[in-house]
Scaffold this active site. Structure first.
Site, PDB file in Angstrom:
ATOM      1  N   LEU A   3     -63.572  70.162  54.265  1.00  0.00           N
ATOM      2  CA  LEU A   3     -63.889  68.804  54.683  1.00  0.00           C
ATOM      3  C   LEU A   3     -64.002  67.950  53.430  1.00  0.00           C
ATOM      4  O   LEU A   3     -64.471  68.417  52.395  1.00  0.00           O
ATOM      5  CB  LEU A   3     -65.235  68.735  55.418  1.00  0.00           C
ATOM      6  N   ASP A   4     -63.587  66.700  53.549  1.00  0.00           N
ATOM      7  CA  ASP A   4     -63.823  65.782  52.441  1.00  0.00           C
ATOM      8  C   ASP A   4     -65.327  65.658  52.248  1.00  0.00           C
ATOM      9  O   ASP A   4     -66.095  65.785  53.196  1.00  0.00           O
ATOM     10  CB  ASP A   4     -63.219  64.409  52.759  1.00  0.00           C
ATOM     11  N   ARG A   5     -65.739  65.414  51.038  1.00  0.00           N
ATOM     12  CA  ARG A   5     -67.157  65.403  50.685  1.00  0.00           C
ATOM     13  C   ARG A   5     -67.996  64.505  51.604  1.00  0.00           C
ATOM     14  O   ARG A   5     -69.089  64.865  52.007  1.00  0.00           O
ATOM     15  CB  ARG A   5     -67.316  64.960  49.234  1.00  0.00           C
ATOM     16  N   ARG A 105     -57.333  60.312  57.216  1.00  0.00           N
ATOM     17  CA  ARG A 105     -57.514  59.096  56.424  1.00  0.00           C
ATOM     18  C   ARG A 105     -56.181  58.445  56.075  1.00  0.00           C
ATOM     19  O   ARG A 105     -56.025  57.221  56.181  1.00  0.00           O
ATOM     20  CB  ARG A 105     -58.314  59.432  55.173  1.00  0.00           C
TER      21      ARG A 105
END
Length: 173
Positions: A3-5, A105
């Site tokens: 997962l992105d931060r 995104r």
């Protein structure tokens, strides 16, 4: 599972190296259902129910990864359904058929509707506008992971938290 931060929600971690490898294989085989809740800028068109656009990963000078839609990239398919409309934003339910870096995104931005709070692919002016209205985070949440593990169906669900809901109520009423 990556997962992105700044992404909240479900995160799958193997407790042993062997389990971790088996779980990674499930992701590679695309045997894991991945569902996300996303808030994007603007009015998402009802006609856009999937984004099939290849993604190319570039590594910049500081080792930072930036992804673009590019014919030379890897196949990436994102399925989208409108869950709720706000005055200046749309809540989406997103299903990933592939799991490319920054896929949601980049695909959202590619359609002209960046994820609110996205500092890498979003619009800085719009992010500043939404921040003044109380939306001061990345509105991308891993809602569900489902797969079969050792012949048993596993389904993990993480609803958005009360802070997420409160910020949307404050911003959009």
């Amino acid at each position: 599972h990556r997962l992105d931060r700044a992404t909240s929600g479900c995160l799958l971690i193997g407790r042993t190296l062997a389990s971790n490898r088996e779980l990674q294989d499930l992701f590679r085989q695309r045997s894991v259902t991945k569902r996300y809740t996303v808030i994007v800028d603007g009015r998402w068109p009802e006609s856009v129910t999937q984004i099939d656009a290849p993604l190319l990963k570039n590594v910049e000078h500081a080792g930072e990864r930036r992804v673009t839609v590019d014919a030379a990239g890897q196949p990436a398919l994102t399925r989208v359904a409108v869950a709720k409309r706000y005055r200046e934003a749309t809540e989406l339910e997103v299903h990933l058929d592939t799991g490319r870096t920054h896929q949601i995104r980049v695909h959202s931005r590619h359609t002209g509707h960046a994820v609110i709070g996205d500092q890498r692919y979003g619009d800085n002016t719009r992010n500043a506008y939404f921040k003044k209205r109380g939306l001061s985070r990345l509105y991308l949440h891993s809602t569900e992971l489902a797969f079969v593990w050792k012949n048993k169906p596993i389904r993990m669900v993480a609803p958005v938290d009360s802070a997420w809901q409160a910020s949307l109520k404050k911003a959009f009423g």
